[in-house]
Design an enzyme around this catalytic site. Sequence first.
Site, mmCIF file in Angstrom:
data_model
loop_
_atom_site.group_PDB
_atom_site.id
_atom_site.type_symbol
_atom_site.label_atom_id
_atom_site.label_comp_id
_atom_site.label_asym_id
_atom_site.label_seq_id
_atom_site.Cartn_x
_atom_site.Cartn_y
_atom_site.Cartn_z
ATOM 1 N N ASP A 182 -5.106 0.278 0.228
ATOM 2 C CA ASP A 182 -5.283 0.833 -1.102
ATOM 3 C C ASP A 182 -6.345 0.040 -1.823
ATOM 4 O O ASP A 182 -6.462 -1.151 -1.661
ATOM 5 C CB ASP A 182 -3.994 0.663 -1.914
ATOM 6 C CG ASP A 182 -2.984 1.688 -1.508
ATOM 7 O OD1 ASP A 182 -3.282 2.450 -0.583
ATOM 8 O OD2 ASP A 182 -1.912 1.716 -2.111
ATOM 9 N N SER B 22 0.828 -1.199 0.000
ATOM 10 C CA SER B 22 0.000 0.000 0.000
ATOM 11 C C SER B 22 0.855 1.238 0.000
ATOM 12 O O SER B 22 1.969 1.252 0.501
ATOM 13 C CB SER B 22 -0.889 0.013 1.244
ATOM 14 O OG SER B 22 -0.076 0.177 2.395
ATOM 15 N N LYS B 23 0.317 2.282 -0.576
ATOM 16 C CA LYS B 23 1.118 3.502 -0.688
ATOM 17 C C LYS B 23 1.301 4.171 0.659
ATOM 18 O O LYS B 23 2.113 5.076 0.799
ATOM 19 C CB LYS B 23 0.494 4.454 -1.691
ATOM 20 C CG LYS B 23 -0.873 4.954 -1.321
ATOM 21 C CD LYS B 23 -1.411 5.772 -2.476
ATOM 22 C CE LYS B 23 -2.930 5.812 -2.478
ATOM 23 N NZ LYS B 23 -3.472 6.018 -3.809
ATOM 24 N N ARG B 24 0.550 3.730 1.624
ATOM 25 C CA ARG B 24 0.747 4.253 2.956
ATOM 26 C C ARG B 24 2.137 3.901 3.460
ATOM 27 O O ARG B 24 2.738 4.598 4.250
ATOM 28 C CB ARG B 24 -0.317 3.660 3.892
ATOM 29 C CG ARG B 24 -0.661 4.513 5.068
ATOM 30 C CD ARG B 24 -1.273 5.829 4.658
ATOM 31 N NE ARG B 24 -2.589 5.674 4.068
ATOM 32 C CZ ARG B 24 -3.024 6.416 3.040
ATOM 33 N NH1 ARG B 24 -2.223 7.303 2.479
ATOM 34 N NH2 ARG B 24 -4.234 6.252 2.574
ATOM 35 N N ARG B 25 2.636 2.782 3.025
ATOM 36 C CA ARG B 25 3.907 2.298 3.550
ATOM 37 C C ARG B 25 5.014 2.179 2.516
ATOM 38 O O ARG B 25 6.172 1.964 2.853
ATOM 39 C CB ARG B 25 3.708 0.911 4.184
ATOM 40 C CG ARG B 25 2.890 0.978 5.440
ATOM 41 C CD ARG B 25 2.266 -0.368 5.749
ATOM 42 N NE ARG B 25 1.286 -0.233 6.809
ATOM 43 C CZ ARG B 25 1.570 -0.375 8.085
ATOM 44 N NH1 ARG B 25 2.777 -0.701 8.448
ATOM 45 N NH2 ARG B 25 0.644 -0.201 8.997
#
Length: 532
Positions: free
Chosen positions: A527, A253-256
């Site tokens: 995501d 995920s783009k969070r990480r």
Amino acid sequence: MKPPRVRIAPSPTGDPHVGTAYIGLFNYVFARKHGGAFIVRIEDTDRARSTEGSEEAIFAALRWLGLEWDEGPDIGGPFGPYRQSERGPIYSEHVDLLLATGKAYRCFATKEELEAMRETQKAEQRPTAYDGRYRDYDRAQAEARARAGEPHVVRLKVPRDGETVFQDGLRGEVRFENRLIDDAVIMKSDGFPTYHLANVVDDHLMGITHVIRGEEWITSTPKHILLYDAFGWTPPEFYHLGLLRNADRSKLSKRRNPVSIDHYRELGILPQTFLNFLATLGFSIADDRDRFTLDEMIEKFDWSRVSVGGPVFDGRKLEAFNGDDIRGLSLDEFVEQLQSRVLAPARLRELAALVHERINRLDDFVPYASFFFGGALDYTPVLAKFSIKKRTRAEVLDVLTEFMQGIERDPDARGFTAEGLERFSRTFCEQTGWKTRDIFGLLRVVVTGRTAAPGLFETMAAVGKDRVRLRIRDALRVISELPEEAPAVAAPPQPAKPKKDKKDKKKKDRRPPEAPSRGAEQPVSQDKSSET
RNA sequence: GGCCCCAUGGUCUAGCGGUCAGGACGUCGGCCUCUCACGCCGAAAGCUCGGGUUCAAUUCCCGGUGGGGUCACCA
């Protein structure tokens, strides 16, 4: 084997995702291996989430990687259109067919009603599922209400008992009890089909023989099988690949992690290297070799050489591969790459415009413009002279996190133009109650590693969304690791990292930009991804 | 939580009943060298656990554990 027809079905809802490249690669290789067709179909039935430009960006990213398709929205083909938003009548026809044969029914339950139903189910510790309240609703009455224009959805009438079984080409037999499958919505109240319906109808009509997609789709496969059954069609073969993971093993995920293909392109990863790296995340060409070309992969491809556990996307290994390949370039080729990718005329001009009035000697350009290049920055020097007063560290972390999420969601910011960013940022200040000078200063430091730089928004635009996101994430980590007594982002009495021995330095220098940040992460928000 | 998928060093993987469990990234040590990098040499590090099946299990079966996915009018 008769020539297979495979496809990827990305949803144009954001930046081109590495998962799309991963799934695309396997589809592409399989098609080429057997002389079949590789198709791109755009799944844009979600009007709310589809975004302008995303489709083109996906095409550009796939082309950059060299995954050329044989049929698609931009090049056409015998089974078009290849954009689901242009296939409306086809879906309605098919829905009518199911309605007529009683395989589907109209459901007039409102979203609120269903939400309440789920709440109750949760409260009673029961699995949440549609309870079939319109399943046996009077047909004539339903038709009348529909004719009167009453909003409703259409649901598939899933058999109450028995089970649905399919053979996964990678996992063998997978079975689901029908009573645990709820009546999936196949047509939304806006008249657009859901993924399930559009996907099945299109795959059938486009003659797709093998569905190669991510593991996340396994649980919806029985619904698809049931749809094929309802239409009286033969389903294709299914292959569910493992999901790319973050370092903590959650779904990438783009969070990480940086998940945009463009990010790797901008950082100077070579496309063939990127494909090779993705390939190793599931495919192995031989016992003791992991460097190979796309052609070699096609030549050796076989499902028995594909593993299925979700691999962690390790940016360090990607960079090691890339370094090898850069060294393998001749000096001429290397120079050519630099000129076309790092210092292309248009890019140079963009940066020159920002640097123009800020240097006194021409060759100051290079050191001045350094933050436009590379991944993470060393914040040690700037930390010695920058601080935000009256704000706690937690507030700083929060506001940066929010900002990072904002540039993802906000329509103004998403395009990452200077104007859009400024509009977004000023609104952001109003909403968060931060003074512009505080937050803009903070962002400047985070994005450039300096307290002085060209205009913030022009700079952010030129630095690029992926690099900005990467640096914010890295800064979150750095800030959260500052000594406790530091007020926020502040100069501690002594330098934050007073002494670095040789080893530390070496480590830091080698840390890849993609290294996932730790300690400053927000609760996971997955995501959304398309079927690729 | 229900359902489903998965399980070899920190990470990606090879292995498909009998192997000193192989390779790659990373890590550590050394060599090369004006420094760094590259390159080269070497090292540490692995079969999730418990039951079966078998003369023999990392490999086959079952269960536990762990991880993941999914439970939307998103894909």
